[in-house]
Scaffold this motif. Structure first.
Motif, PDB file in Angstrom:
ATOM      1  N   THR A 128      -3.832  10.998   3.370  1.00  0.00           N
ATOM      2  CA  THR A 128      -5.546  11.404   3.781  1.00  0.00           C
ATOM      3  C   THR A 128      -6.120  11.393   2.242  1.00  0.00           C
ATOM      4  O   THR A 128      -5.983  13.085   2.953  1.00  0.00           O
ATOM      5  N   GLY A 129      -6.492  11.101   1.954  1.00  0.00           N
ATOM      6  CA  GLY A 129      -7.934  11.950   1.069  1.00  0.00           C
ATOM      7  C   GLY A 129      -7.205  12.688  -0.472  1.00  0.00           C
ATOM      8  O   GLY A 129      -7.974  13.242  -0.900  1.00  0.00           O
ATOM      9  N   VAL A 131      -6.143  12.544  -4.083  1.00  0.00           N
ATOM     10  CA  VAL A 131      -7.025  12.548  -5.507  1.00  0.00           C
ATOM     11  C   VAL A 131      -5.832  12.552  -6.046  1.00  0.00           C
ATOM     12  O   VAL A 131      -5.243  13.103  -6.539  1.00  0.00           O
ATOM     13  N   HIS A 143      -0.806  13.459  -7.066  1.00  0.00           N
ATOM     14  CA  HIS A 143      -2.072  13.096  -6.542  1.00  0.00           C
ATOM     15  C   HIS A 143      -2.029  14.954  -5.640  1.00  0.00           C
ATOM     16  O   HIS A 143      -0.877  15.043  -5.483  1.00  0.00           O
ATOM     17  N   VAL A 145      -3.112  16.597  -1.804  1.00  0.00           N
ATOM     18  CA  VAL A 145      -3.490  16.186  -1.061  1.00  0.00           C
ATOM     19  C   VAL A 145      -4.207  17.093   0.042  1.00  0.00           C
ATOM     20  O   VAL A 145      -3.299  18.353   0.276  1.00  0.00           O
ATOM     21  N   PRO A 146      -5.541  17.248   0.748  1.00  0.00           N
ATOM     22  CA  PRO A 146      -6.236  18.394   1.469  1.00  0.00           C
ATOM     23  C   PRO A 146      -5.493  19.173   2.157  1.00  0.00           C
ATOM     24  O   PRO A 146      -4.360  18.495   2.493  1.00  0.00           O
TER      25      PRO A 146
END
Length: 308
Positions: A128-129, A131, A143, A145-146
């Motif tokens: 989720t989230g 970027v 990518h 992930v926070p």
């Protein structure tokens, strides 16, 4: 404990090397850099060859081998810098439909990073989230992930070993399997950069003789060999003992070998090593990424220290 390879293990390693030499040579490596996408045909060929199903029981369509054999295979893919989330797909075979056959690409979250997210049909872990971020390795799109980035590794638990198995209480978790197989890839890369350095040192001439005749270059190449063999022994031993502390120690040694050897290989190549045309930088960049994806050095050191 006897660490010598059996005839079957030697044949397995040779077979994988022959497959990769035929399908992923230097030209294919460079084409993969330019394409920045997975070769789905090769991925399915790996599935047909039993790469992803290597450790599944024969009754489930697998090859029926173990973690020591998987380590040998992943050394070979690390040697040629084969791209893709190979470790995640291999570990997920048997639990994710299509993964064993190479019909499905599986990736997972590691240390807040997700490799090949856009290419994967199945993602294990919360993204989720997520970027996109610029990856130092052109063959590993990432990518982020926070959050803290720690993955719960939502695979089913490893199969229960048969009664009487001396390692029954120490079977590796999915996370540890991923760490060990990533370490095996690092060993393969370390071995390959040693080969590249020695080959170049034997042919490049300077001041009327090959550079391999200079003591400083000899020392670099000798140090690379020592790093590689020490890491290889640790990784193969950990695949037999399946001890979490030994796996952490093996990952430390493998990361040091892959990164250190790539840097020394670059030094042996001199100015040529800094050019895009040489493959040295690809090994260094992949080694950096692998080192951070699974059990980075700081956590591995803490695991080893706690075990001691």
């Amino acid at each position: 404990m006897d660490f010598r390879l059996t005839e079957d293990q030697i044949a397995l390693r040779r077979g994988v090397r022959d497959l990769l030499e035929g399908r992923f040579d230097r030209e294919a490596l460079r084409a993969a850099v330019d394409a920045a996408s997975l070769d789905r045909g090769l991925w399915r060929e790996l599935g047909d060859a039993g790469f992803f199903a290597l450790r599944l029981p024969e009754g489930e369509g697998g090859v029926g081998l173990g973690l020591p054999e998987a380590v040998l295979v992943f050394e070979e893919v690390g040697r040629v810098l084969l791209p893709g989330p190979l470790v995640a797909t291999h570990v997920a075979a048997g639990s994710v439909p299509g993964a064993a056959e190479g019909a499905v690409v599986v990736t997972s979250v590691g240390e807040g990073l997700v490799p090949w997210l856009d290419e994967a049909e199945v993602v294990l872990g919360d993204v989720t989230g997520a970027v996109p971020m610029r990856s130092v390795d052109p063959l590993t799109p990432l990518h982020r992930v926070p959050g803290n980035g720690r993955c719960a590794h939502p695979y089913p638990p490893p199969r229960t070993p048969s009664r009487g198995d001396p390692h029954a209480e120490r079977m590796p978790t999915t996370a540890l399997q991923e760490v060990l197989l990533t370490a095996a890839e690092q060993v393969g890369s370390a071995g390959r950069t040693t080969e590249l350095a020695v080959s170049y040192a034997q042919t490049r001439e300077q001041f009327g003789q090959v550079v391999g005749g200079f003591q400083a270059v000899k020392h670099l190449c000798a140090g690379m060999l020592v790093r590689t063999e020490l890491a290889r022994a640790a990784v193969r031993a950990a695949s037999l003992t399946v001890d979490p502390v030994e796996i952490a120690g093996a990952k430390l040694l493998a990361d040091e070998a892959a990164i250190g050897n790539a840097r020394d290989c670059l030094q042996v190549h001199g100015g040529m090593g800094f050019t895009w045309e040489a493959d040295v930088h690809l090994h260094l960049k992949r080694a950096w990424v692998r080192a951070e994806l699974r059990l980075p050095a700081a956590r591995a050191e803490e695991a080893v220290a706690a075990g001691l």
